[in-house]
Design an enzyme around this catalytic site. Sequence first.
Site, short mmCIF file in Angstrom:
data_model
loop_
_atom_site.label_atom_id
_atom_site.label_comp_id
_atom_site.label_asym_id
_atom_site.label_seq_id
_atom_site.Cartn_x
_atom_site.Cartn_y
_atom_site.Cartn_z
N TYR A 13 -38.32 -18.43 65.00
CA TYR A 13 -37.49 -19.61 65.17
C TYR A 13 -36.09 -19.46 64.55
O TYR A 13 -35.17 -20.18 64.93
CB TYR A 13 -38.18 -20.83 64.56
CG TYR A 13 -39.36 -21.31 65.38
CD1 TYR A 13 -39.20 -22.24 66.40
CD2 TYR A 13 -40.64 -20.82 65.14
CE1 TYR A 13 -40.27 -22.66 67.16
CE2 TYR A 13 -41.72 -21.24 65.90
CZ TYR A 13 -41.53 -22.17 66.90
OH TYR A 13 -42.60 -22.59 67.66
N LYS A 217 -31.75 -23.15 48.48
CA LYS A 217 -32.58 -23.53 49.63
C LYS A 217 -33.84 -24.29 49.16
O LYS A 217 -34.23 -25.30 49.76
CB LYS A 217 -32.99 -22.28 50.41
CG LYS A 217 -33.95 -22.53 51.56
CD LYS A 217 -33.34 -23.44 52.62
CE LYS A 217 -34.34 -23.77 53.73
NZ LYS A 217 -34.71 -22.61 54.53
N CYS A 271 -40.64 -25.34 55.97
CA CYS A 271 -39.70 -25.47 54.84
C CYS A 271 -40.13 -26.53 53.83
O CYS A 271 -40.53 -26.21 52.72
CB CYS A 271 -38.30 -25.78 55.37
SG CYS A 271 -37.48 -24.38 56.15
N PHE A 336 -44.74 -30.66 63.97
CA PHE A 336 -44.49 -31.16 62.61
C PHE A 336 -43.33 -32.15 62.58
O PHE A 336 -43.13 -32.85 61.58
CB PHE A 336 -44.26 -30.01 61.63
CG PHE A 336 -42.87 -29.43 61.62
CD1 PHE A 336 -41.85 -30.01 60.89
CD2 PHE A 336 -42.59 -28.25 62.29
CE1 PHE A 336 -40.58 -29.46 60.85
CE2 PHE A 336 -41.33 -27.68 62.27
CZ PHE A 336 -40.31 -28.30 61.55
#
Length: 421
Positions: A13, A217, A271, A336
């Site tokens: 992705y 991040k 994430c 999701f």
Amino acid sequence: MSFETISVVGLGYIGLPTAAMFASRKKKVIGVDVNQIAVDTINQGKIHIVEPDLDMIVNAAVTEGYLKAVTRPEPADAFLIAVPTPFLPCEEGDIPAPNLSYIQSAAKAIAPVLKKGDLVILESTSPVGATEQLSAWLAEVRSDLSFPQTHGDNADVNVAHCPERVLPGQVVRELVENDRVIGGMSPRCSERSVELYKTFVLGECVVTNARTAEMAKLTENSSRDVQIAFANELSIICDKLDINVWELIALANRHPRVNILQPGPGVGGHCIAVDPWFIVSKTPEEAKIIHTARLVNDSKPEWVVNKIKLAVADFLQANPNKTAQDITIACYGLAFKPDIDDLRESPAMGVTQKIANMHAGRTIAIEPNITKLPEKLTNVELVDIKSALVDADIQVMLVDHKEFKEISVNSGIVIDTKGIW
């Protein structure tokens, strides 16, 4: 030194859109992936993931000869690593720890083709210290080359971390427009990384060190996780107090300094549901709020499952002539987040799987962004919206896809975790 050939390791992705963007700027790009099907698909000018506009860019890049996919790395001037960083196996209740084996495998794969002057950038979301570990793995294999942990700016190979920070569904635009945080293991590593990304990035490339870039991040996603946990906890409280949580949040958000997010069935994706654990596993005593937020969000799917169990009991009480085997439960959404096909770490998937495992009757799923169910969803049927509206006795809204916002449910028991019905 300019970068004429760029290698992207991991064509998922993030990796595939990144490779496509470099190729769209007339750079020779070699994409590397262990998935032969993905490699073959890309070499046909097609894509194996769902991302708006990406198919056109990949097709043009392959057709014009700027992008090709392979299963084994070839020499290049820059290597971008965009491979998964999942969890190591752990017992329930333990703090998940990151699994860096994919990064290690990528390092071992590219090491034989490295040469003096190359740049290696880790894009995979990683725990603090992962970039240094990557450089150490490379140095183990290539003792004939020097790396920044020992030679700083004078290293033969430069190494940096630049985390991706794009939104699925808007990756193509955000890769170009978003600022990038670039953390080199030396100033020269950062300088060369900025030069590379400026090939297509219009946003600002902000320079820091590798550890801070890694933590940036993790911090971005942990902040979101904490905010979502507040909304999810609020929804549970409001359910107990018989208050409409969406109306409540809308009222509270009229305050000029309040911005509460929307609750849901949990938190998913590669994430937000994962990255906070990288902080907690590294500093378990200090990360108290971050840890608690993870526990709140991870427990929300089970709360939804319990609501469905109560709905089954209510239905049987209202229909004494029926049994649980006669009840059809419809789960709307498996991804999701809305309007994508990505099922990674999806709480909707988890809820649907648990319902199918425990329910004696039919469990049906409606997911307009996929054509077949993943193998782990045994005892689940993939159906269209029309069939679900007719067949289901209990309607469970899990993901607010645009298609679901256009329908109204006039029958059965409704459990709406997204506040759209």
